[in-house]
Each structure stands twice: as C-alpha cells, then as structure tokens.
Design a protein around this motif. Structure first.
Motif, PDB file in Angstrom:
ATOM      1  N   LEU B 340       0.930  -1.296   0.080  1.00 47.51           N
ATOM      2  CA  LEU B 340      -0.082   0.038   0.159  1.00 47.51           C
ATOM      3  C   LEU B 340       0.892   1.294  -0.041  1.00 47.51           C
ATOM      4  CD1 LEU B 340      -2.994  -1.061   2.486  1.00 47.51           C
ATOM      5  CD2 LEU B 340      -3.021  -0.486   0.268  1.00 47.51           C
ATOM      6  N   GLU B 341       2.053   1.075   0.662  1.00 49.67           N
ATOM      7  CA  GLU B 341       2.854   2.432   0.988  1.00 49.67           C
ATOM      8  C   GLU B 341       3.692   2.664  -0.539  1.00 49.67           C
ATOM      9  OE1 GLU B 341       2.813   5.061   2.846  1.00 49.67           O
ATOM     10  OE2 GLU B 341       1.010   3.871   3.372  1.00 49.67           O
ATOM     11  N   THR B 354      -6.973   2.674  -4.114  1.00 51.16           N
ATOM     12  CA  THR B 354      -6.086   2.363  -2.753  1.00 51.16           C
ATOM     13  C   THR B 354      -6.597   3.077  -1.687  1.00 51.16           C
ATOM     14  OG1 THR B 354      -4.435   2.669  -4.391  1.00 51.16           O
ATOM     15  CG2 THR B 354      -3.636   2.918  -2.126  1.00 51.16           C
ATOM     16  N   ARG B 355      -7.166   4.332  -1.801  1.00 51.14           N
ATOM     17  CA  ARG B 355      -7.678   5.303  -0.778  1.00 51.14           C
ATOM     18  C   ARG B 355      -8.858   4.660  -0.212  1.00 51.14           C
ATOM     19  NH1 ARG B 355      -6.393   9.517  -3.924  1.00 51.14           N
ATOM     20  NH2 ARG B 355      -8.119   9.524  -5.007  1.00 51.14           N
ATOM     21  N   ASN B 358      -7.436   1.966   2.040  1.00 46.22           N
ATOM     22  CA  ASN B 358      -6.991   2.421   3.362  1.00 46.22           C
ATOM     23  C   ASN B 358      -7.845   2.876   4.133  1.00 46.22           C
ATOM     24  OD1 ASN B 358      -4.190   2.316   3.141  1.00 46.22           O
ATOM     25  ND2 ASN B 358      -4.010   3.965   1.839  1.00 46.22           N
ATOM     26  N   GLN B 420       2.338   0.759   8.143  1.00 48.56           N
ATOM     27  CA  GLN B 420       2.056   1.882   7.184  1.00 48.56           C
ATOM     28  C   GLN B 420       2.899   3.182   7.810  1.00 48.56           C
ATOM     29  OE1 GLN B 420      -1.947   1.382   6.102  1.00 48.56           O
ATOM     30  NE2 GLN B 420      -1.333   1.921   4.250  1.00 48.56           N
TER      31      GLN B 420
END
Lengths: 292, 548
Positions: B340-341, B354-355, B358, B420
């Motif tokens: 993710l990062e 992705t958002r 998250n 993260q």
C-alpha cells in the motif's frame, strides 16, 4: 590507478550495462552507438532537449525547453524559485517518474537516445547519470557502506575497498574519514555529508552528475569546498548544477541557463556572456537583482 | 514602581489562568489511567502472591537482606552511567535468556515434539541459517537472498511431505541428540563468532569457546541427571538460550573497567535471596503462600480444589496461538503495508481504490472483537464448499488453527496501519537518494525503507500481539473450550487460552477461585504480555541505535 585505466574500465563495463533492457541489439546505447549519435547532435553534446514540456497534473512546469548540455563541462541553471530548473534536472534521469502526476512531452536525449522512449529502463538510465541532492542525504549506514551502496546494488563488488577509497579521495573526503570508515555517516558535518553524497554518486562511475543546489544547505566554507570539488569533477564528468546562487554559477560554470517564472528557458549561453552581456533584458534584470 | 513613574512604559499583564487550568486538567487526565492500572496491579499481585499471609519477620528479613542492599546499589550507581548500563545489560539479558528458554522449551519440545522440530530444522531453519552465514561471507553471491526466499516457501512443504521419514530420523537421534545438533552446535558457532568479532578475542580463544560449549553440554549431563526437574533436553535448550545471552552480558561487562562494579547487582540479588531465606528459617517467620507457584504453572485446571488448580494447558494454548498469530500477521500485515505504501498508485482509478482500501483498513481496526469472532465462526468453522474434488469444511470448532486465523484477522488492521505509519516515516530524501543511485524499487525497499522502518513495524506488531493474547470474545464465538485438562497436541486439536480459563474461574462459587486463582492467572497473563512488550522495546532500541 590513472584516469586512463579507469576510462577503459568504464568502457568495458558500460558495454553490458546498456540502458535498454528489452533488446540491447536494437536501438540500444552501447559505446559504438554513442560516438555516432554524439556526432549527429553536435560535437560534445551529451544531453539535448527539444520542445520539452513538463506538467504536474494541470500545471505546466516547463515550456518548450531547447537545451544542449556539453560534455565534460559544468552547466549551471539559475532562476527564481519555482521556475522549473530542478524539474528540468529531474527530467534528465527520470526522477520525475516517481511523482505520479508528472507528465513529460517532447524529447530529451542522452547520447542520442530519447530517455522517454518506451524501451528505456529508468533504473538503467539512473545508473549512468548520478545525482546529488539539495540536502545531504546519506543513508543511516557506515561511511563505507554509503559509498559502497551503489556498487552493491549494481553488482560491481570487485575491488570494492579500492573503489571506495578512490571515490572518497576524488570527493576530497578521504583524509578526513580514512580512519573511521565504519562510523555512521550521520556523525559527519553537513559539508562532509554532502561530499560523501558526491563520493557515493561517483563511486559507480556515472557519465553525468546532476546536482540540485548541492551547497544551499551549507556554510560558506563547506560551500567553497564543494565548488572546488565540482571544478575538479568537470575534468572527468559532465556536471549539471542547479543553483540559487548567481555568484556560484558565475564562479564554477562554463555554460549557464537562465530559467524565469513560468517555466521558460530565457537564455542559454556561455557563462561569461550571460553575466557580462546578456541578450535578454529580463535576464539582465534578474542577474543585476532588479527582480527575483 | 511603574505606576509611580509615568515616563516608564506600562506592559500590563497577560492572563494565564486558562493555560494553568488546562495544564493541570491534562496532568490529572494522564495520571488517572496510570493510577488505576497501578492499583489494579498492586491488588492482583497481592492476591496472587499471597503476601497477606506473610509474617512481619519475613518482611523484615527480606527488607534487610535484599531491599536495603539493592537500594544502596542503586544509590551508588546513580552517578555512574557506565555501571547503570552494565547492570541494565546484565539484568535484561538474563531476563531475556530466561524468557527465551521458557519459550523455546514450550515451542520446541512441548508444542512441536523434538522429532517434528528436527524435521523442520533440517528442511527450513538449518538451510536458512547456512545460507545466511554464506551470504555474510560471500557478499558477491546475489543468489543467496533468492535461495533463502525459496527455502522459506519450499522448506515447509518438503518438511510436511517428508514428515514421516524425517521424524523417524529425529526419533532415532533421541530428543537430546536433536537439540544437540540443532541448537548447541549452531549456538557454539555463534558464540565463537561473537567472541572473535565483538570482543576481538584471539583465534585460539574464540575457537576454544566454540569447542567448550558442546563439551560442557556433554560433560555436565551426569550432573544434570541428578536433578529430576531438569531433563537432558531442557538442559541443552537452556545452555544455549540462557547461557549465550548471559555469557554475552558477562563478557561485555567484564571488558570495560568502569562497568565491572555492575557485577554487584547479581551478587546482591542472589546472596540477599539466600540470606533472606536462611534468616526466615532461623527465626521461624511465616512465609507467604502464593497461588502463583510452580504447581500452578505445571498442573491442569481444577474446578473443585483451588489448591490443585493450574494453568498449564491454557499457557501452552496461548503461546501456541501467539506463535501462529505472529507468523500470520507479520507476513500478511507487513506485506500489505509495503504494497500500500510503496507500490500502490496514488492517482487515477487505482488510486481511488487504494484510498478506499486504506479508509476501510482504518475502519476494520475499530470493529469489535466479537464481530471478528462471528467472522471466524462463519468462514473458518461453518462454511462448507465443494471445489471440484476438494472439499473445504472449515478447520474445526475451537481448534488452534481456527483460533489463530480468527485472532490474526482481528489484529491484522492494527498491524497494517502501524507498519504503514513506520514505512511512511522513512524520509523521502533517502528513497530519492537510493533511486538516484539507480536502485530498483525492490532494492530501495530492501536496503533503505525496511531497515529504517523495522523498529516501528516490530513495535506495532508486538503491541497488537499483546492485544490478541488477551482476547476472549472471538475465542468464545469460535467455540474454544473454557477449561481443558491437556494442552493442544497439534494444529487441529482443541485449545483453551489463558483469558478463557481466567474467565471460567471467575464464575466459580469458591472464594479461593475468585480471588487467589484468578489473580494468579491474571498475573501470569500480564507477565507473558509484559515480556512480549519488553522484547518489543529491546528490539526497537537495538535497531534505533543501528539506524542512528
């Protein structure tokens, strides 16, 4: 080891270290190709941009840049903040790829090959174009490991001790750190850290070194050391340096490009000419301090 | 004064009342939690250790022999940072060694039988160690990392497939033989290496240390046989797991002249303890009768006789769970955080995805644990699916595997978020430096991002594991037993865990259960948790020192 020996070593290594990973035979950049393309683009030109536009999302950061950077000379880029000079520098080794919203149009050639062609591997490109950043950014590792970092990731681990020593000597840092190579690089002073970053960049024997305001975070003494070093480096490498400091550009560079607000390249000529007799009124105003 | 001299400037006064009130409100707020916890701990320890029943003589004896000398030592060390550092190292490494020994005995000889451990040592651990050592000496061999990854993936498969043959091999060797080969020999190599590298010992001395450890292991066996509580296997495990850290701390302390007086701490502790015991016996003072004792830790639970009650099956169950959960969450949690990062796009359609992911991970971190229990019950116990010839019928009600998967799901969001955060805190200038050198994304992650973020990742993971070990609700939902009389024998056998057992005891009518036995259970659980947390702190400090 003399510089001639080193040059032959570079040649031997760059042969199998081609920029293009997909098909080295076709359109790749091996040494022979380089010679031909250099002749095409004018004697001694390493990097050339034509109609280069760069956008960050909707904002245009660079407009129609035409620029030819000569080999083994220092080319300085000056201009007010936000004029796009760093952006141009980051286009050369495709560091802008790391920003998702950046978009590049036009052509930027390195030794005759457009680096934005789809068959160019940016990682391979960056292995031939070193970079030094505005703030000294050594890795939180030992001094030795910092210089050896590039060698390790590029699998150039033969004679590593020698290469590390030679790079530190070239960066004028060897005398200060030779007895504490295992100490953390973060224990060094700011100026030493920046010279370490330069040693790290030249350890892998790049063809071009890009410097993004390398002395702006340093005190005057460290700055003058870095400047001396840049002049030394220009005998072997092509150096492109972005700076805010006009005196610095005047002192160390052979050619100067002046960028002004809006991402335009206003004037590009020999440094003496730019500082003594610029063609453009805007450049004259900027250099004499009337604005910017 | 200013008022009487009008020519002087009058500054006036700015009110600070709000600020002062705010400061003290914040102070009280921060104290309340700590005080509450302190009161609880004092209360629980008082009950668990049975300190109520101890006589005045006992208190006086130990105050004189142990407490006063210790306080004197602290007063002496207060102005000498080297002594403090030495004493801290001796204390923490001894404690770590004891914990490591207990954990190793439980994991390597009770949960996994010696033969099973040997099978996986041959297929996974041994090759990994060999590759690691080879990689350290042959830095040019770039295939080593890949080979390690391959071993990590293929080793368990090979080990599981060949379990029959390999366990036979282990049984032939016998359990002491297994530990001698798998622990003492690598431990001796490590000791020799440390002696040569860290302490600059001569070649002969470090070689001697490398030979002395296995020799000691064998020579001391007749002596060990006379102590019934220590089997030969436990002796070999303790020699490596306790002997090495203590030996390291002793060598490191003895090396520096200023640190040597730190040895007073262990001397005072041991001598004070023995002297205190002798005095108590001599004057015939009443000793405390703790609920938390050796019998409690090693016997099965009882629901009728509080004096015979023990936590053994639940301790083994909890540690089994925590080992599995830490493997699952570390692999999946850190993997997800890195993706993710570092890899997931920030813009465009995929950036939106992705958002969304998250945001939802943050939401999942707040979902009540009982809901995760229901999820575990649904997908790991109740669902039956037919996929061609394969039938998936869950992993069984209340089994170790089901519980481990459920608890992993529960803490995975917390692990991902903290990892993260740790990865995000790596300065982007370092990433840029690495990319600028022509490093690939993987090389940058491996050489720059992970080493720098590892302390944060480990801290977050271990704190989350601390939460998992104390959970009760999800275990109830998947049908774990509250009371079980034997520890789990394998991945698919039923288990009970410490919080479950404590919960069961808390409802028994006998007062001894509700106060003494429950308190002893809570203290045990807290000790295991605090140990895990202190390991987290030690690891974090070590890596932070390396990073700076």
């Amino acid at each position: 080891m003399t510089s001639q020996d080193m040059a032959s070593e570079t040649e031997a290594e760059t042969d199998d270290d081609s920029l293009v990973t997909t098909d080295p035979g076709k359109g790749g950049l091996d040494e022979n190709d380089d010679r031909g393309s250099v002749a095409q683009t004018g004697a001694g030109t390493v990097i050339e941009s034509r109609d280069l536009d760069v956008f960050y999302g909707e904002t245009q950061a660079l407009q129609n840049i035409d620029l030819a950077i000569p080999e083994n000379q220092v080319t300085a880029m000056i201009g007010p903040s936000g004029c796009g000079k760093s952006t141009f520098l980051r286009c050369i080794n495709r560091m802008n790829d790391l920003i998702d919203i950046a978009r590049v149009e036009g052509s930027l050639t390195f030794k005759g090959k457009n680096v934005y062609d789809t068959d160019v591997d940016p990682v391979a490109l960056r292995r031939r174009i070193g970079m030094v950043f505005q703030h000294p950014n050594p890795f939180p590792k030992s001094i030795y490991d910092n210089v050896a970092y590039g060698l390790r990731i590029q699998d150039k681990t033969e004679n590593m001790d020698e290469v590390v020593e030679r790079s530190l000597k070239k960066a004028a840092l060897w005398d200060e750190v030779s007895d504490r190579l295992d100490d953390s690089a973060l224990d060094l002073s700011g100026g030493q850290q920046q010279r370490l970053c330069i040693a790290r960049a030249i350890a892998v024997d790049p063809e071009v070194i890009l410097m993004d305001e390398p002395a702006s975070a340093l005190d005057p003494i460290a700055t003058s050391q870095i400047e001396d070093l840049i002049e030394e480096l220009a005998t072997e490498y092509t150096v492109v340096i972005v700076t805010h400091n006009m005196q610095q550009a005047a002192r160390i560079s052979d050619k100067t490009a002046v960028f002004l607000t809006g991402g335009e390249l206003v004037e590009f000529d020999d440094t003496d000419k730019i500082f003594e007799n610029p063609e453009s009124q805007r450049v004259e105003d900027y250099i004499t301090g009337k604005f910017g | 004064m200013a008022t009487k001299a009008p020519t002087q400037t009058e500054f006036g006064e700015v009110s600070r009342i709000k600020g002062i009130v705010f400061k003290y409100v914040s102070f009280v707020a921060s104290i309340v939690g700590i005080l509450a916890l302190g009161v609880l701990l004092a209360y629980v320890f008082w009950d668990a250790l049975g300190l109520e029943s101890a006589g005045t003589g006992w208190y006086l004896a130990y105050t004189g022999t142990l407490l006063v000398p210790l306080l004197a030592f602290f007063a002496y060390a207060r102005t000498r940072p080297e002594v403090v550092a030495g004493a801290f190292e001796l204390f923490s490494l001894t404690l770590a060694g004891v914990m490591l020994t207990v954990a190793s005995v439980i994991i390597l000889s009770i949960i996994a039988s010696p033969a099973v451990w040997f099978a996986y040592f041959l297929t996974v651990v041994g090759p990994l160690l060999a590759l690691f050592v080879y990689g350290q000496y042959e830095r040019e061999a770039t295939w080593v990392g890949l080979a390690m990854l391959l071993t990590l993936v293929a080793g368990p498969v090979v080990g599981t497939l060949g379990l029959g043959i390999l366990t036979t091999l282990g049984s032939l060797l016998g359990s002491p033989g297994v530990y001698f080969l798998s622990l003492v020999i690598p431990g001796a190599a490590l000791a020799a290496f440390l002696a040569a590298e860290r302490f600059d010992a001569s070649r002969r001395l470090s070689l001697g240390i490398g030979v002395a450890l296995p020799a000691l292991a064998v020579v001391a066996v007749p002596l060990v046989d006379t102590v019934p509580a220590i089997s030969r296997s436990v002796w070999l495990i303790a020699l490596v797991m306790l002997g090495l850290p203590v030996g390291y701390a002793v060598a490191n302390t003895a090396r520096t002249r200023e640190r040597r007086s730190a040895f007073a701490l262990p001397v005072i502790a041991v001598a004070g303890f023995l002297a205190g015991g002798a005095i108590v016996d001599a004057i015939g003072a009443t000793k405390p009768s703790p609920w938390l004792d050796w019998q409690y830790l090693t016997s099965s639970p009882s629901i009728s006789n509080a004096a015979e009650a023990g936590l053994y099956p639940a301790i083994i169950g909890s540690i089994f769970l925590i080992v599995l959960v830490s493997v699952f969450t570390f692999v999946f949690g850190v993997g997800a955080a890195i993706y993710l990062e570092e890899y997931a796009p920030d813009n465009g359609v995929l950036g939106t995805a992705t958002r969304i992911i998250n945001v939802n991970i943050s939401n999942l971190a707040g979902v009540p644990s009982v809901v995760y229990g229901l999820l575990g019950l649904g997908i790991f116990v109740n669902i039956e699916a037919q996929l061609g010839p394969l039938t998936y019928g869950g992993f069984g009600v209340g089994t170790v595997f089901t519980a481990a998967l459920t608890l992993s799901l529960l803490i995975l969001p917390i692990v991902i978020i903290s990892a993260q955060e740790a990865i995000r805190s790596v300065p982007s200038s370092l990433r840029q430096a690495s990319y600028g050198m022509g490093a690939t994304r993987w090389q940058t992650i491996r050489n720059v991002v992970l080493p720098r973020s590892l302390p944060g990742i480990l801290t977050g993971t271990i704190l989350a594991l601390g939460r998992a070990i104390g959970e009760t609700a999800p275990l109830i939902m998947i049908g774990a037993a509250t009371t079980k009389f034997s520890p789990p024998a394998g991945l698919f056998s039923k288990l009970t865990a410490m919080p479950m057992q404590i919960y069961a005891w808390a409802f028994l009518p006998g007062e001894d259960f509700r106060y003494g036995v429950v308190a002893a259970g809570v203290v045990t659980l807290l000790i295991v948790m605090l140990t895990m947390n202190s390991v987290a702190i030690l690891v974090r400090n070590k890596y932070q020192q390396e990073a700076n």
